[in-house]
Design a protein around this motif. Structure first.
Motif, short mmCIF file in Angstrom:
data_model
loop_
_atom_site.label_atom_id
_atom_site.label_comp_id
_atom_site.label_asym_id
_atom_site.label_seq_id
_atom_site.Cartn_x
_atom_site.Cartn_y
_atom_site.Cartn_z
N UNK A 130 20.68 72.87 -57.56
CA UNK A 130 19.34 73.28 -58.02
C UNK A 130 18.26 72.52 -57.25
N UNK A 131 18.49 71.22 -57.01
CA UNK A 131 17.50 70.42 -56.28
C UNK A 131 17.34 70.94 -54.85
N UNK A 132 18.45 71.22 -54.18
CA UNK A 132 18.38 71.74 -52.80
C UNK A 132 17.70 73.10 -52.76
N UNK A 133 17.96 73.90 -53.77
CA UNK A 133 17.32 75.22 -53.85
C UNK A 133 15.81 75.08 -53.99
N UNK A 134 15.38 74.16 -54.86
CA UNK A 134 13.95 73.94 -55.05
C UNK A 134 13.30 73.36 -53.79
N UNK A 138 22.58 74.67 -47.38
CA UNK A 138 23.17 73.55 -48.12
C UNK A 138 23.24 73.85 -49.61
N UNK A 139 22.18 74.43 -50.15
CA UNK A 139 22.16 74.80 -51.56
C UNK A 139 23.22 75.84 -51.86
N UNK A 140 23.41 76.78 -50.94
CA UNK A 140 24.42 77.83 -51.14
C UNK A 140 25.83 77.23 -51.21
#
Length: 367
Positions: A293-297, A317-319
């Motif tokens: 979630x942090x990487x997505x944000x 990276x988020x994926x």
């Protein structure tokens, strides 16, 4: 030659009948992209153009851009489902639920079944069992996207709980109401319930509960546009309490909430700073559940800030992290935004590949 003139005459007659001027639909381009017209009757002097040129066929890239334009409206549903996923993680059962499991065997599967079970307990003036069941009925309704019944059951649970002196459960129900109203965008009622939750948290002297109440108050105030107050509520009230409680997961969540408040103000640099603090703490304490979630944000903030190349790196990276967690809803949100970035950069092969992956996962989740 006669046949060509015949079809042109038919076309002219039809357009006249439909009251559509031929000149209005004629193409400006003086080129036959289809290669179908070899010759035409140059002596024809009727209404309309001597030759009707069709527009060029769409390229694969133009078709791909249309696909991305068509899916924009669904992005709101993806965002809503992400909020619902977060909401479900915040909701709690009452402390005494274990005593009443037998009342939910078999588990009610419809709102009227819950109504019947709750009514039986309230008629017998079993307030504790009644509010425990009403709270569970609300959680059941939320999971099934039934907001109307969820609201009804939550306030019914609060009404029944207020007939008792079970402060912890009253606090829990107020917390559930506040989270639910934040999800619905009713920020005034969310703040009211969060304040009630805070009152009970103060009496219990639980640092973690007090901090959680401040986070809810802050998000409700941010929703009403009171950004500075919301920021101070988290920085000066919630985070010091989380430090005292050594509640690291709560602190990570608090950093994320701060980032969201700055997102609302288009202050992306500040938002990224808080997200980096959250990521560093999650890595230091080996709390990997929030990393995706942090990487997505972070990636989303870079996208909004126009830093597309870095956004791609962080979306990828988020994926990977979302895949490791089997978080398909977050994976879909990542693919949705990643493809948009590829399209902006005119990396059509990557945009096409991402769109296909997006479509496959969307069909899996929503069909």
């Amino acid at each position: 030659m006669r046949m060509t003139k015949y079809w042109i005459s038919i076309f002219t007659a039809l357009t006249a009948f439909m009251n559509i001027p031929c000149q209005g639909i004629a193409q400006d381009a003086a080129k036959d992209y289809t290669g179908a017209i070899k010759q035409y009757d140059t002596s024809f002097k009727g209404i309309g153009p001597e030759v009707y040129f069709l527009p060029p066929p769409k390229t694969a890239n133009e078709i791909l851009a249309e696909h991305y334009a068509d899916k924009k409206s669904f992005s709101k549903e993806i965002a809503r489902q992400l909020l619902l996923q977060r909401l479900l993680l915040q909701l709690r059962s009452t402390n005494n639920l274990g005593h009443f499991q037998y009342l939910m065997n078999p588990m009610p599967i419809a709102a009227n079944s819950w109504d019947s079970a709750i009514e039986t307990q309230t008629k017998a003036e079993n307030w504790i069992a009644g509010y425990a069941l009403a709270n569970e009925a609300a959680l059941f309704s939320i999971k099934n996207n039934d907001s109307s019944n969820a609201s009804k059951f939550l306030y019914q649970a609060l009404s029944l709980a207020n007939r008792t002196d079970n402060r912890d459960d009253i606090a829990t129900i107020n917390m559930n109401i506040s989270n639910f109203q934040l999800y619905r965008g009713d920020f005034v009622r969310a703040e009211e319930s969060a304040q009630n939750y805070h009152t009970y948290a103060m009496k219990s002297k639980s640092y973690a509960d007090q901090a959680n109440a401040w986070l809810l108050i802050a998000m409700a105030r941010a929703g009403q546009g009171n950004y500075k107050t919301a920021e101070n509520n988290i920085i000066r009230s919630a985070i010091p309490l989380l430090n005292k409680a050594k509640a690291y997961e709560g602190k990570i969540f608090a950093w994320e909430m701060l980032a969201e408040i700055y997102f609302k103000q288009n202050k992306f640099t500040e938002a990224q700073w808080f997200l980096l603090q959250a990521r560093d703490l999650a890595n230091a304490k080996k709390l990997s559940s929030e990393l995706a979630e942090i990487e997505y944000l972070l990636a989303s903030s870079k996208q909004k800030d126009g830093n597309y190349k870095v956004a791609i790196k962080e979306f990828v990276q988020a994926a990977e992290l979302a895949s490791d967690e089997n978080n398909k809803q977050l994976s879909l949100a990542i693919l949705d935004k990643l493809g948009e970035v590829y399209l902006v950069l005119k990396d059509y092969p990557s945009a096409d590949q991402t769109y296909k992956a997006y479509t496959q996962l969307k069909n899996e989740l929503y069909n």
